[in-house]
Scaffold this active site. Structure first.
Site, PDB file in Angstrom:
ATOM      1  CD1 TRP A   1       9.760   5.638  -3.117  1.00  0.00           C
ATOM      2  CD2 TRP A   1      10.954   3.888  -3.818  1.00  0.00           C
ATOM      3  NE1 TRP A   1      10.251   5.936  -4.364  1.00  0.00           N
ATOM      4  CE2 TRP A   1      10.985   4.872  -4.815  1.00  0.00           C
ATOM      5  CE3 TRP A   1      11.636   2.690  -4.030  1.00  0.00           C
ATOM      6  CZ2 TRP A   1      11.673   4.717  -6.010  1.00  0.00           C
ATOM      7  CZ3 TRP A   1      12.324   2.526  -5.224  1.00  0.00           C
ATOM      8  CH2 TRP A   1      12.338   3.530  -6.204  1.00  0.00           C
TER       9      TRP A   1
ATOM     10  CE1 TYR B   1       9.978   8.192  -7.980  1.00  0.00           C
ATOM     11  CE2 TYR B   1       8.512   7.893  -6.096  1.00  0.00           C
ATOM     12  CZ  TYR B   1       9.091   7.412  -7.266  1.00  0.00           C
ATOM     13  OH  TYR B   1       8.766   6.154  -7.718  1.00  0.00           O
TER      14      TYR B   1
ATOM     15  CD  GLU C   1      10.107   0.076  -7.183  1.00  0.00           C
ATOM     16  OE1 GLU C   1       9.980  -0.369  -6.032  1.00  0.00           O
ATOM     17  OE2 GLU C   1       9.518   1.085  -7.596  1.00  0.00           O
TER      18      GLU C   1
END
Length: 200
Positions: free
Chosen positions: A52, A22, A44
């Protein structure tokens, strides 16, 4: 020796392979595609109070459960489907966050109608080109900025939910409105050039 292992990266991404991919492939790359922006807004907003890394591991679950993050479909999710999603272990089973995603899909399309695209709207907050920060260590990395403050305030005024300044700054980092790769990271210069190459 695997050259990938010798690359210098931002230290936050090193805990598992998917995180590294990522970081190397997506984080900080300028995004102009509205569907991608919507996907990150959903992810988000789901992150609030979580890491995250936790959300990234559930990304495929969100894509399956949220119609590949098609905001037109998400905006029409009925309450009966909300109840189904609350039983779905592949996403964050939080009723407020799920309903926020549906609400935000509707607000997202209102912005598209007003500005032509959500991309046009959000890039306007940074003057149409990425902010190039020069962070040397994670201690210097900001959690918010004047731009994220203004953007979050405007989104709230437009009826968006679960998108405060900290969440929006994370969105700006993810979608390349700001380049917060450490200057020693192998992606810093690449991402910087991608931002500088955009000519509209």
């Amino acid at each position: 020796m695997n050259p990938e292992k010798t690359l210098t990266r931002c230290p936050w991404c090193l805990s598992f392979d998917e995180y590294v991919r990522y970081h190397d492939d997506e984080w900080g790359v300028p995004v102009y595609d509205d569907r991608v922006h919507f996907e990150f807004l959903v992810l988000e907003s789901a992150q609030a109070g979580l890491s995250w890394a936790t959300i990234l591991k559930k990304r495929e679950g969100y894509r399956k459960a949220f119609a590949d993050l098609d905001y037109k479909i998400v905006a029409e999710f009925p309450e009966s489907y909300v109840q189904e999603l609350l039983q779905e272990p592949s996403i964050i089973r939080n009723a407020l966050k799920i309903r926020a995603a549906i609400n935000n899909a509707k607000r997202f399309m209102e912005i598209q109608e007003e500005f032509g695209s959500f991309s046009n709207y959000i890039w306007g907050f940074v003057g149409g080109k990425p902010i190039q920060n020069q962070i040397q260590s994670m201690k210097e990395a900001p959690a918010t900025s004047p731009e994220s403050d203004r953007l979050a305030k405007d989104l709230k005024k437009r009826g968006f939910k679960f998108l405060g300044s900290t969440t929006i700054y994370a969105h700006m980092q993810a979608t390349g409105l700001v380049n917060d790769h450490l200057i020693g990271c192998h992606r810093y210069e690449t991402v910087k050039k991608l931002g500088e190459s955009k000519k509209d």
